[in-house]
Design an enzyme around this catalytic site. Structure first.
Site, mmCIF file in Angstrom:
data_model
loop_
_atom_site.group_PDB
_atom_site.id
_atom_site.type_symbol
_atom_site.label_atom_id
_atom_site.label_comp_id
_atom_site.label_asym_id
_atom_site.label_seq_id
_atom_site.Cartn_x
_atom_site.Cartn_y
_atom_site.Cartn_z
ATOM 1 N N ARG A 206 3.646 10.018 -11.763
ATOM 2 C CA ARG A 206 4.801 10.302 -10.037
ATOM 3 C C ARG A 206 5.463 11.057 -9.921
ATOM 4 O O ARG A 206 5.824 12.643 -10.077
ATOM 5 C CB ARG A 206 5.727 9.071 -10.879
ATOM 6 C CG ARG A 206 5.767 8.016 -11.842
ATOM 7 C CD ARG A 206 6.774 6.981 -12.185
ATOM 8 N NE ARG A 206 6.468 6.253 -12.703
ATOM 9 C CZ ARG A 206 6.197 5.521 -14.284
ATOM 10 N NH1 ARG A 206 6.924 6.709 -14.979
ATOM 11 N NH2 ARG A 206 6.287 4.718 -14.623
ATOM 12 N N TYR A 239 4.068 3.400 -1.916
ATOM 13 C CA TYR A 239 4.287 2.533 -0.932
ATOM 14 C C TYR A 239 5.354 3.382 -0.347
ATOM 15 O O TYR A 239 6.483 4.161 -0.613
ATOM 16 C CB TYR A 239 4.868 1.515 -1.467
ATOM 17 C CG TYR A 239 5.692 1.326 -3.235
ATOM 18 C CD1 TYR A 239 6.499 1.331 -3.008
ATOM 19 C CD2 TYR A 239 4.214 1.363 -4.167
ATOM 20 C CE1 TYR A 239 7.836 1.745 -4.235
ATOM 21 C CE2 TYR A 239 5.903 1.667 -5.102
ATOM 22 C CZ TYR A 239 7.169 1.507 -5.025
ATOM 23 O OH TYR A 239 7.927 1.462 -6.622
#
EC number: 1.-.-.-
Length: 446
Positions: A206, A239
């Site tokens: 991440r 996103y």
């Protein structure tokens, strides 16, 4: 800040775990004037700075529990794909992250599917917790409280014993202590396989990327909208978060080897590991990966899929959120269903409080017995209302990741077969997004 008052004859609830679900449930109970205390093992709120997104139905649950929860979400920079069904940007999109379909236009990626996103809103986890905590009265949260054991006292109270040697009492305990739940271990015992999560053989890297840098690679429109880039054995999801100033990027890789250390779900990783795994992928995907930091955290994805919990409560102890139904993140809905749990529990416990305050209390022994029966019945109802849906999510999340990672994406002959998966993904997604919140609340009253 609202001032809450309680009486000694009303139930007092202990929540173990200060993550998103535990804090939201605390706010929901306070709003219903249910006495509650939250115990968190860390020195402060510990959520990582990764992104999190909520469906429109999850946000409606928040609104019903306490409008302050929605206010907190907005203050921490939640951005929406769109709440307007007719908006062309209100979609989740899947694109080919592996194949190059146009030599003349090397940045072109083939669109595979798009599904109306039903108003997802995303933000940073740590910022959301910080904003939510501002609405909790002083003294409601106790930090440095790592749970050791739970006992039932002679006076029917539940006794929480902590590793620092301290103890506290409550009429009921709700475990919101996440995927490694100590409350779950207490309910089922150390020898039961459902007490512990299992490795899904998927890992995640991440990171947050500055929006201006992301636009250089993706272009403005693609960077500001939700996309999955799928391919053989991996997928990349991104996103916008923080009012569109940053792009949340997650790279998921399949991993056939065992996870080396079951005591931890995170290890050190590097960007070069991701680049090696995605060798031969589309240059746009590799360009986004190149924007990630050199050093990354490598997260093993665990869930309760192999050994689902047979029940979520026993007596006056209940599990909610990841403690009950830890899921891999491929639907992006684990926290959303945890919010649904919180609304269900806050509604049920409000009903318990109302029943007790309206009833003739009688003797103390009768009062304690009545309270215990009502609390146990509330938790049993929660189990009946929530277990099927939440366990389905655990299995469905695994399934959609397998569809994303099909080896057929790399085979021009078999690729059309892989593309048929999106009808199934659409059906599964709609089951999550278009949840009947009113129907759930009606079930709590029957």
């Amino acid at each position: 800040m609202t001032i809450y008052t309680f009486t000694s004859s009303e139930p007092h609830i202990a929540i173990v775990g200060g993550g998103i679900v535990g804090v939201i449930l605390t706010l929901g109970l306070l709003r219903q004037n249910v006495s509650v205390r939250l115990y968190e093992q860390s020195a402060g709120f510990r959520e990582i700075g990764a992104g999190i997104a909520f469906t429109a139905s999850a946000r409606r649950c928040m609104e019903l529990m306490d409008p302050a929860i929605i206010d907190a979400l907005r203050r921490c920079g939640a951005v929406s794909v769109s709440d307007k069904v007719a908006d062309e940007d209100d979609h989740l999109r899947w694109i080919d992250g592996y194949n190059q379909h146009s030599k003349a236009h090397p940045t072109y990626q083939k669109p595979l599917a798009e599904i109306c996103g039903s108003g997802f809103q995303g933000c940073r986890r740590d910022q959301l917790l910080e904003e939510l905590a501002k609405h909790i009265p002083s003294g409601t949260i106790m930090f440095h409280k790592r749970l050791d054991t739970i006992q039932q006292g002679k006076d029917h109270k539940m006794i929480l014993n902590f590793v620092d040697g301290s103890s506290n009492q409550a009429d009921a305990v709700i475990g919101c202590d996440g995927i490694k739940s100590r409350v779950r271990q207490h309910l089922f015992g150390d020898n039961h396989p459902a007490s512990f999560p299992q490795y899904t053989h998927k890992v995640a890297y991440r990171g947050l990327v500055p929006m201006d840098r992301a636009i250089e690679i993706l272009g403005t429109w693609k960077a500001h909208n939700f996309h999955h880039h799928v391919g053989p054995g991996a997928h990349l999801t991104h996103y916008p978060v923080a009012n569109h100033t940053a792009l949340n990027v997650v790279v998921f890789l399949s991993d056939e080897t065992p996870w080396p250390d079951s005591t931890t779900m995170v290890s050190k990783g590097t960007r070069s590991e991701v680049e090696k795994a995605l060798q031969g992928w589309h240059p746009t995907v590799l360009g986004i990966v190149n924007l990630l930091p050199d050093e990354l955290s490598k997260w093993a994805l665990f869930d309760q899929g192999e050994f689902p919990l047979p029940h979520y409560s026993k007596g006056r102890i209940c599990l909610a959120g990841d403690a009950a139904h830890a899921s891999s993140p491929h639907h992006g809905a684990g926290a959303c269903l945890g919010v649904e749990d919180a609304l269900c529990l806050s509604t049920l416990l409000s009903q318990v409080r109302t029943t007790l305050t309206q009833a003739d209390e009688g003797s103390k022994d009768k009062s304690e017995s009545s309270m215990g029966q009502l609390l146990e019945a509330a938790f049993e109802t929660f189990n009946l209302v929530r277990r099927t849906r939440t366990q389905w999510l655990v299995n469905s999340s695994r399934r959609v990741c397998d569809l994303y990672h099909q080896q057929e994406w790399a085979d021009p002959i078999r690729c059309p077969k892989a593309e048929t998966c999106f009808e199934e993904i659409r059906d599964r997604s709609y089951k999550i997004w278009h949840f009947d919140v009113d129907g759930m609340l009606e079930q709590t009253r029957t």
